[in-house]
Design a protein around this motif. Sequence first.
Motif, PDB file in Angstrom:
ATOM      1  N   ILE A   1      35.524  42.998  45.489  1.00 25.30           N
ATOM      2  CA  ILE A   1      36.513  42.924  46.569  1.00 25.30           C
ATOM      3  C   ILE A   1      37.711  42.062  46.174  1.00 25.30           C
ATOM      4  CG2 ILE A   1      36.924  42.263  48.962  1.00 25.30           C
ATOM      5  CD1 ILE A   1      34.016  42.922  49.554  1.00 25.30           C
ATOM      6  N   CYS A   2      37.500  40.787  45.918  1.00 21.74           N
ATOM      7  CA  CYS A   2      38.613  39.892  45.569  1.00 21.74           C
ATOM      8  C   CYS A   2      38.165  38.929  44.477  1.00 21.74           C
ATOM      9  CB  CYS A   2      39.072  39.132  46.801  1.00 21.74           C
ATOM     10  SG  CYS A   2      40.583  38.169  46.539  1.00 21.74           S
ATOM     11  N   THR A   3      38.765  39.067  43.303  1.00 24.98           N
ATOM     12  CA  THR A   3      38.348  38.290  42.140  1.00 24.98           C
ATOM     13  C   THR A   3      39.440  37.314  41.713  1.00 24.98           C
ATOM     14  OG1 THR A   3      37.048  40.182  41.370  1.00 24.98           O
ATOM     15  CG2 THR A   3      37.502  38.449  39.763  1.00 24.98           C
TER      16      THR A   3
ATOM     17  N   VAL B   1      45.191  33.371  40.231  1.00 22.55           N
ATOM     18  CA  VAL B   1      45.611  34.469  41.103  1.00 22.55           C
ATOM     19  C   VAL B   1      44.366  35.170  41.652  1.00 22.55           C
ATOM     20  CG1 VAL B   1      47.793  34.851  39.924  1.00 22.55           C
ATOM     21  CG2 VAL B   1      45.779  36.092  39.172  1.00 22.55           C
ATOM     22  N   TYR B   2      44.510  35.700  42.856  1.00 25.03           N
ATOM     23  CA  TYR B   2      43.397  36.422  43.490  1.00 25.03           C
ATOM     24  C   TYR B   2      43.770  37.894  43.560  1.00 25.03           C
ATOM     25  CZ  TYR B   2      41.646  31.815  44.669  1.00 25.03           C
ATOM     26  OH  TYR B   2      41.181  30.528  44.585  1.00 25.03           O
ATOM     27  N   ILE B   3      42.926  38.709  42.940  1.00 25.98           N
ATOM     28  CA  ILE B   3      43.197  40.136  42.825  1.00 25.98           C
ATOM     29  C   ILE B   3      42.274  40.921  43.744  1.00 25.98           C
ATOM     30  CG2 ILE B   3      43.256  42.113  41.260  1.00 25.98           C
ATOM     31  CD1 ILE B   3      45.407  40.015  40.696  1.00 25.98           C
ATOM     32  N   SER B   4      42.866  41.703  44.645  1.00 25.99           N
ATOM     33  CA  SER B   4      42.091  42.570  45.535  1.00 25.99           C
ATOM     34  C   SER B   4      41.744  43.856  44.794  1.00 25.99           C
ATOM     35  CB  SER B   4      42.874  42.902  46.801  1.00 25.99           C
ATOM     36  OG  SER B   4      42.220  43.903  47.550  1.00 25.99           O
TER      37      SER B   4
ATOM     38  N   ILE C   1      45.462  44.553  43.075  1.00 23.72           N
ATOM     39  CA  ILE C   1      46.758  44.001  43.455  1.00 23.72           C
ATOM     40  C   ILE C   1      46.594  42.526  43.836  1.00 23.72           C
ATOM     41  CG2 ILE C   1      48.669  44.159  45.104  1.00 23.72           C
ATOM     42  CD1 ILE C   1      47.984  47.140  45.416  1.00 23.72           C
ATOM     43  N   MET C   2      47.546  41.705  43.410  1.00 23.43           N
ATOM     44  CA  MET C   2      47.477  40.288  43.721  1.00 23.43           C
ATOM     45  C   MET C   2      47.688  40.070  45.219  1.00 23.43           C
ATOM     46  SD  MET C   2      49.678  37.053  42.225  1.00 23.43           S
ATOM     47  CE  MET C   2      50.926  37.045  43.528  1.00 23.43           C
ATOM     48  N   VAL C   3      46.751  39.286  45.830  1.00 15.60           N
ATOM     49  CA  VAL C   3      46.843  38.990  47.255  1.00 15.60           C
ATOM     50  C   VAL C   3      46.932  37.492  47.529  1.00 15.60           C
ATOM     51  CG1 VAL C   3      45.678  41.090  48.008  1.00 15.60           C
ATOM     52  CG2 VAL C   3      44.313  39.071  47.447  1.00 15.60           C
ATOM     53  N   GLY C   4      46.781  36.678  46.471  1.00 15.37           N
ATOM     54  CA  GLY C   4      46.838  35.234  46.669  1.00 15.37           C
ATOM     55  C   GLY C   4      47.147  34.516  45.385  1.00 15.37           C
ATOM     56  N   LEU C   5      47.661  33.299  45.508  1.00 15.90           N
ATOM     57  CA  LEU C   5      48.035  32.483  44.345  1.00 15.90           C
ATOM     58  C   LEU C   5      47.726  31.036  44.651  1.00 15.90           C
ATOM     59  CD1 LEU C   5      49.535  32.209  41.591  1.00 15.90           C
ATOM     60  CD2 LEU C   5      51.661  32.021  42.892  1.00 15.90           C
ATOM     61  N   LYS C   6      47.117  30.357  43.687  1.00 20.44           N
ATOM     62  CA  LYS C   6      46.766  28.947  43.870  1.00 20.44           C
ATOM     63  C   LYS C   6      47.297  28.122  42.713  1.00 20.44           C
ATOM     64  CE  LYS C   6      42.785  25.949  44.693  1.00 20.44           C
ATOM     65  NZ  LYS C   6      41.324  25.883  44.808  1.00 20.44           N
TER      66      LYS C   6
END
Length: 201
Positions: free
Chosen positions: A54-56, A75-78, A196-201
């Motif tokens: 789901i989100c890696t 980065v969080y990839i959906s 697709i990237m959904v988050g960034l830390k």
Amino acid sequence: MSNIKFNNMGNQEENTANKKEDLPFITRNQKIITVILLVILAIILTVYLCLEYICTPYNVVGCSMNPTIYEGQKVYISKIHRDPVVGDIIAFISPRTASAPRKQVIKRVIAVEGDVIIFNENKLIVNYSDKTSKEFYISYDQFALLKNLLPKTTAVAGEHYHTLREYQYFAIGDNYTNSFDCRNYGPIYKSDIMGIMVGLK
């Protein structure tokens, strides 16, 4: 004699009753432990499935996406979203080339199926299906590579035209002058996209 037997039977019945009273207590503890273990197992399995399908999260290596994403950021990839639009940042497996093996990379989509890519010795222009266009940097080496990778392009006055086919995408790094991307190995396919990237830390 009969009285003695009667008393013995009474003691046996009392002991049996005591044991029966103890059994529910043991069973209740076992059930609690079993439920706790199952809950822990379910949590571990859920986290694993979420991270795997789901989100890696991925740690970024390199500076090709500067200044949007810096090396070392996460980065969080959906993985359930694999139909990017122009502007999306995606993770994908790059095609193998003579100078680089296949590997996981993160780039920004600049063109999708139906868009027309025009490139010459010093620039790459995308003509979008909505009749707008945008210009991007391209080096001479990248131009030469693309010309060989896309032999069926239409050449007009030194400019080469290529229309992206179904499920084809063109992605490059935000750090245009320091990125190994589709300008070096041509368009990618939907089957290459991890998400697709959904988050960034």
